[in-house]
Design an enzyme around this catalytic site. Structure first.
Site, PDB file in Angstrom:
ATOM      1  N   PRO A  11     -39.866 -27.737  36.330  1.00 43.76           N
ATOM      2  CA  PRO A  11     -40.596 -28.965  36.649  1.00 43.76           C
ATOM      3  C   PRO A  11     -39.985 -30.224  36.049  1.00 43.76           C
ATOM      4  CG  PRO A  11     -41.811 -27.619  35.075  1.00 43.76           C
ATOM      5  CD  PRO A  11     -40.688 -26.772  35.600  1.00 43.76           C
ATOM      6  N   ASN A  12     -40.094 -31.283  36.828  1.00 44.77           N
ATOM      7  CA  ASN A  12     -39.680 -32.655  36.475  1.00 44.77           C
ATOM      8  C   ASN A  12     -38.167 -32.861  36.502  1.00 44.77           C
ATOM      9  OD1 ASN A  12     -42.403 -33.638  35.915  1.00 44.77           O
ATOM     10  ND2 ASN A  12     -42.342 -32.232  34.176  1.00 44.77           N
ATOM     11  N   TYR A  24     -32.352 -37.380  28.566  1.00 41.59           N
ATOM     12  CA  TYR A  24     -31.749 -36.471  29.546  1.00 41.59           C
ATOM     13  C   TYR A  24     -30.508 -37.046  30.244  1.00 41.59           C
ATOM     14  CZ  TYR A  24     -36.105 -33.959  28.830  1.00 41.59           C
ATOM     15  OH  TYR A  24     -37.158 -33.285  28.265  1.00 41.59           O
ATOM     16  N   ASN A  75     -32.727 -23.504  33.800  1.00 40.98           N
ATOM     17  CA  ASN A  75     -33.389 -24.472  32.935  1.00 40.98           C
ATOM     18  C   ASN A  75     -34.870 -24.457  33.337  1.00 40.98           C
ATOM     19  OD1 ASN A  75     -34.442 -26.575  31.531  1.00 40.98           O
ATOM     20  ND2 ASN A  75     -32.854 -28.046  32.048  1.00 40.98           N
ATOM     21  N   ALA A  78     -40.315 -27.381  31.100  1.00 37.75           N
ATOM     22  CA  ALA A  78     -41.509 -27.185  30.255  1.00 37.75           C
ATOM     23  C   ALA A  78     -42.049 -25.753  30.329  1.00 37.75           C
ATOM     24  CB  ALA A  78     -42.592 -28.181  30.637  1.00 37.75           C
ATOM     25  N   ASP A  88     -41.738 -12.526  32.339  1.00 40.10           N
ATOM     26  CA  ASP A  88     -41.949 -11.235  33.005  1.00 40.10           C
ATOM     27  C   ASP A  88     -41.055 -11.095  34.231  1.00 40.10           C
ATOM     28  OD1 ASP A  88     -43.814 -10.466  31.137  1.00 40.10           O
ATOM     29  OD2 ASP A  88     -45.564 -10.759  32.419  1.00 40.10           O
ATOM     30  N   GLU A  99     -29.961 -19.307  29.571  1.00 43.98           N
ATOM     31  CA  GLU A  99     -30.991 -20.356  29.501  1.00 43.98           C
ATOM     32  C   GLU A  99     -30.308 -21.672  29.103  1.00 43.98           C
ATOM     33  OE1 GLU A  99     -33.994 -19.293  26.634  1.00 43.98           O
ATOM     34  OE2 GLU A  99     -34.846 -21.321  26.594  1.00 43.98           O
ATOM     35  N   ILE A 102     -30.914 -29.335  28.600  1.00 49.07           N
ATOM     36  CA  ILE A 102     -30.052 -30.514  28.524  1.00 49.07           C
ATOM     37  C   ILE A 102     -30.151 -31.130  27.129  1.00 49.07           C
ATOM     38  CG2 ILE A 102     -29.729 -32.851  29.464  1.00 49.07           C
ATOM     39  CD1 ILE A 102     -30.972 -31.638  32.127  1.00 49.07           C
TER      40      ILE A 102
HETATM   41  C1  DQA Z   1     -35.664 -29.317  28.914  1.00 50.61           C
HETATM   42  C2  DQA Z   1     -36.414 -29.342  27.586  1.00 50.61           C
HETATM   43  C3  DQA Z   1     -37.889 -29.029  27.780  1.00 50.61           C
HETATM   44  O1  DQA Z   1     -38.575 -29.037  26.538  1.00 50.61           O
HETATM   45  C4  DQA Z   1     -38.517 -30.065  28.688  1.00 50.61           C
HETATM   46  O2  DQA Z   1     -39.861 -29.734  28.938  1.00 50.61           O
HETATM   47  C5  DQA Z   1     -37.767 -30.275  29.941  1.00 50.61           C
HETATM   48  C6  DQA Z   1     -36.306 -30.227  29.938  1.00 50.61           C
HETATM   49  C7  DQA Z   1     -34.190 -29.765  28.750  1.00 50.61           C
HETATM   50  O3  DQA Z   1     -33.441 -29.569  29.689  1.00 50.61           O
HETATM   51  O4  DQA Z   1     -33.821 -30.331  27.721  1.00 50.61           O
HETATM   52  O5  DQA Z   1     -38.352 -30.586  30.973  1.00 50.61           O
HETATM   53  O6  DQA Z   1     -35.641 -27.985  29.397  1.00 50.61           O
END
Ligand code: DQA
Length: 149
Positions: A11-12, A24, A75, A78, A88, A99, A102
Site C-alpha cells: 500500500p501507498n 522515499y 516491499n 505497511a 502465511d 524483503e 526503501i
Molecule cells: C516501507 C517502510 C514501511 O514502514 C512503510 O509503511 C512503507 C514503505 C519502505 O519501503 O521503506 O510504506 O516498506
C-alpha cells in the site's frame, strides 16, 4: 527451470515520488519498474511487477507465484508490520523471498522495527533507497544460478 520473479509492492507505493520524498525519494514506481525490467533483462530473469493497496490482492499474487515463479522480491510496505496473512501466504511459496524497504525502517518509529515478513524472507534489504529492488533481483538471480548448479 523458471526464471520468473514476482516483484510485489504494498500500500501507498503507487504514490512513490510524491509521497514523503524526504523519506522515499523522488523516483516513481514506474521508474522502479523500468529499472527492474532493464536489470532483469540483463540477468536473464522475467518479471511480473505489481502494486496494490489491498491485502487480498497481494495474497492472490503470492498464490499465483506458487505455480508460476522461481522467486519473489516484495516491499510489503505497511503490511510488513501488521500482516500475518501475508506471512502465511509467503510460507506457502517454496522459492526464495527477498524483503525490500526503501527507507531504513530501523531508524524510524518503533512500530516499523518489527516485520512479520522477515520470519519468512531469505534476505532483507532496508535503507538503500529504490536500489534495494535491484539488489534484491541480483540476489535472486544468484540464488537461482546456484540452484541450477
Ligand atoms: C516501507 C517502510 C514501511 O514502514 C512503510 O509503511 C512503507 C514503505 C519502505 O519501503 O521503506 O510504506 O516498506
Amino acid at each position: 527451470m523458471s526464471r520468473l520473479v514476482y516483484v510485489l509492492n504494498g500500500p501507498n507505493l503507487n504514490l512513490l515520488g510524491k509521497r514523503q520524498p524526504h523519506i522515499y525519494g523522488h523516483e516513481t514506481l514506474a521508474d522502479v519498474e523500468r529499472d527492474c525490467r532493464a536489470l532483469a533483462n540483463e540477468l536473464g530473469l522475467e518479471i511480473r511487477f505489481h502494486q496494490s493497496n489491498r491485502e487480498y490482492e497481494l495474497i492472490d499474487w503470492i498464490h499465483e507465484a506458487r505455480d508460476a515463479a522461481a522467486g519473489i522480491v516484495m516491499n510489503p510496505a505497511a503490511f510488513t508490520h501488521t500482516s500475518v496473512a501475508i506471512l502465511d501466504a509467503l510460507n506457502t511459496f517454496e522459492g526464495p523471498v527477498i524483503e525490500v524497504h526503501i527507507s531504513n525502517v530501523h531508524k524510524r518509529e518503533a512500530f516499523r522495527h518489527h516485520s512479520f515478513v522477515s520470519q519468512r524472507a531469505d534476505g532483507v534489504i532496508a535503507g538503500l533507497g529504490t536500489q534495494g529492488y535491484l539488489l534484491g533481483l541480483r540476489r535472486l538471480a544468484r540464488l537461482l544460478d546456484e540452484k541450477k548448479g
